[in-house]
Write a protein that holds these residues in place. Structure first.
Motif, PDB file in Angstrom:
ATOM      1  N   ALA A   1      36.897 106.000  -1.508  1.00  0.00           N
ATOM      2  CA  ALA A   1      36.989 107.490  -0.922  1.00  0.00           C
ATOM      3  C   ALA A   1      36.514 107.489   0.227  1.00  0.00           C
ATOM      4  CB  ALA A   1      36.743 108.299  -1.996  1.00  0.00           C
ATOM      5  N   ASP A   2      37.403 107.603   1.314  1.00  0.00           N
ATOM      6  CA  ASP A   2      36.902 107.649   2.813  1.00  0.00           C
ATOM      7  C   ASP A   2      36.750 109.291   3.126  1.00  0.00           C
ATOM      8  OD1 ASP A   2      36.133 107.358   5.236  1.00  0.00           O
ATOM      9  OD2 ASP A   2      37.757 106.163   5.850  1.00  0.00           O
ATOM     10  N   GLU A   3      35.555 109.838   3.160  1.00  0.00           N
ATOM     11  CA  GLU A   3      35.128 111.205   3.299  1.00  0.00           C
ATOM     12  C   GLU A   3      36.091 111.945   2.711  1.00  0.00           C
ATOM     13  OE1 GLU A   3      32.724 111.996   5.745  1.00  0.00           O
ATOM     14  OE2 GLU A   3      32.317 110.207   6.826  1.00  0.00           O
ATOM     15  N   PRO A   4      36.138 112.017   1.395  1.00  0.00           N
ATOM     16  CA  PRO A   4      37.091 112.457   0.763  1.00  0.00           C
ATOM     17  C   PRO A   4      36.977 114.211   0.404  1.00  0.00           C
ATOM     18  CG  PRO A   4      35.532 111.560  -0.763  1.00  0.00           C
ATOM     19  CD  PRO A   4      35.200 110.971   0.562  1.00  0.00           C
ATOM     20  N   THR A   5      35.722 114.472   0.793  1.00  0.00           N
ATOM     21  CA  THR A   5      35.525 116.208   0.778  1.00  0.00           C
ATOM     22  C   THR A   5      35.329 116.548   2.375  1.00  0.00           C
ATOM     23  OG1 THR A   5      32.895 115.693   0.821  1.00  0.00           O
ATOM     24  CG2 THR A   5      34.145 115.870  -1.273  1.00  0.00           C
TER      25      THR A   5
END
Ligand SMILES: Nc1ncnc2c1ncn2[C@@H]1O[C@H](COP(=O)(O)OP(=O)(O)O)[C@@H](O)[C@H]1O
Ligand SMILES: [Mg+2]
Length: 248
Positions: A161-165
């Motif tokens: 997850a690449d900077e999912p937030t």
């Protein structure tokens, strides 16, 4: 199940995005990859997804090797390793269900199973009630849930997850973190790049790998800096590691 062995990634004219990085992640671990913008987080995740190959060293994921696995075999790796992004990357103009069903079709799920499996995946991410909504009608947090449901279509062992937030407000971010922790509790390894130190601090039990200018600066599972031992020209790394937020 994941191993970076002396991995360097250099881009022409840009120098080294990753510089001689080694670390290992076990089955079912949850790991944050932190570091300032440009420190190499996205590059590390792309290498884990074999979207790019290292310039030097080897990346191993679920039995696949960056030096052995051919491009023609990548579909096998992609069945084991799912990925989500800050900007969701959903099919525009389509419903949540379409997005998940498309992923299931690509993986060769039988027609008769696709509807029931997409329903199950959308329920799993808490979106059963919104499955017929077009992605544009969904909030950012909901769109990320669709992206996660899609990534789960392959039943991956590893979720990247690449900077999912990165595009979400605090509440939606918390919801995504809760979902990740549930997935992790069911045995999925999760590697999540984030520069959100509030979020990192809120989860002190999650292992932390900190990148700094392409070097591995800190690994919380070791409690020490894991860079190569300081040579004559290397900076003094014997001081306490820099913790998220910059406190020493
Ligand atoms: N495709 C690329 N071509 C050239 N340079 C790149 C490419 N991708 C990343 N870089 C460079 O590599 C370094 C690390 O980038 P990145 O992995 O995106 O960092 P982060 O995700 O931590 O912000 C940066 O200096 C960036 O400019
Ligand atoms: Mg990035």
């Amino acid at each position: 199940m994941i191993r970076f062995s002396k991995v360097t990634k250099a881009y022409p004219r840009r120098g080294k995005a990753l510089d001689d990085i080694s670390f290992q992640v076990e089955k079912g671990e949850f790991v944050f990859i932190t570091g300032h913008s440009g420190s190499g987080k996205s590059t590390a995740l792309r290498l884990l997804h074999f979207a790019e190959r290292p310039t030097d060293g080897e990346v191993r994921v679920s039995g696949f090797s960056s030096t052995v696995t051919s491009d023609r075999e990548l579909w096998k790796l992609r069945r084991r390793v799912g990925m989500v992004f800050q900007d969701f990357r959903l099919l525009p103009g389509r419903t949540a269900r379409d997005n998940v069903e498309f992923a299931l079709e690509v993986t060769g799920t039988r027609r008769g199973e696709i509807v029931s499996r997409s329903n199950r995946l959308l329920s799993q991410v808490g979106l059963a009630a919104k499955s017929g909504a077009r992605v544009e009608e969904l909030s950012g947090g909901e769109q990320q849930r669709v992206a996660i449901a899609r990534a789960l279509a392959n039943e991956p062992q590893v979720l990247l997850a690449d900077e999912p937030t990165g595009n979400l407000d605090e509440r939606a971010s918390r919801g995504i973190m809760d979902l990740f922790r549930e997935l992790n509790a069911s045995g999925m390894a999760i590697l999540m790049a984030t520069h959100d130190l509030e979020l990192v601090r809120a989860h002190p039990a999650i292992r932390l790998l900190e990148l700094s200018q392409g070097r591995l600066a800190f690994d919380s599972s070791l409690g020490v800096v894991t860079e190569a031992p300081p040579g004559p020209e290397a900076p003094d790394r014997t001081a306490a590691p820099v913790l998220p937020g910059g406190e020493v």
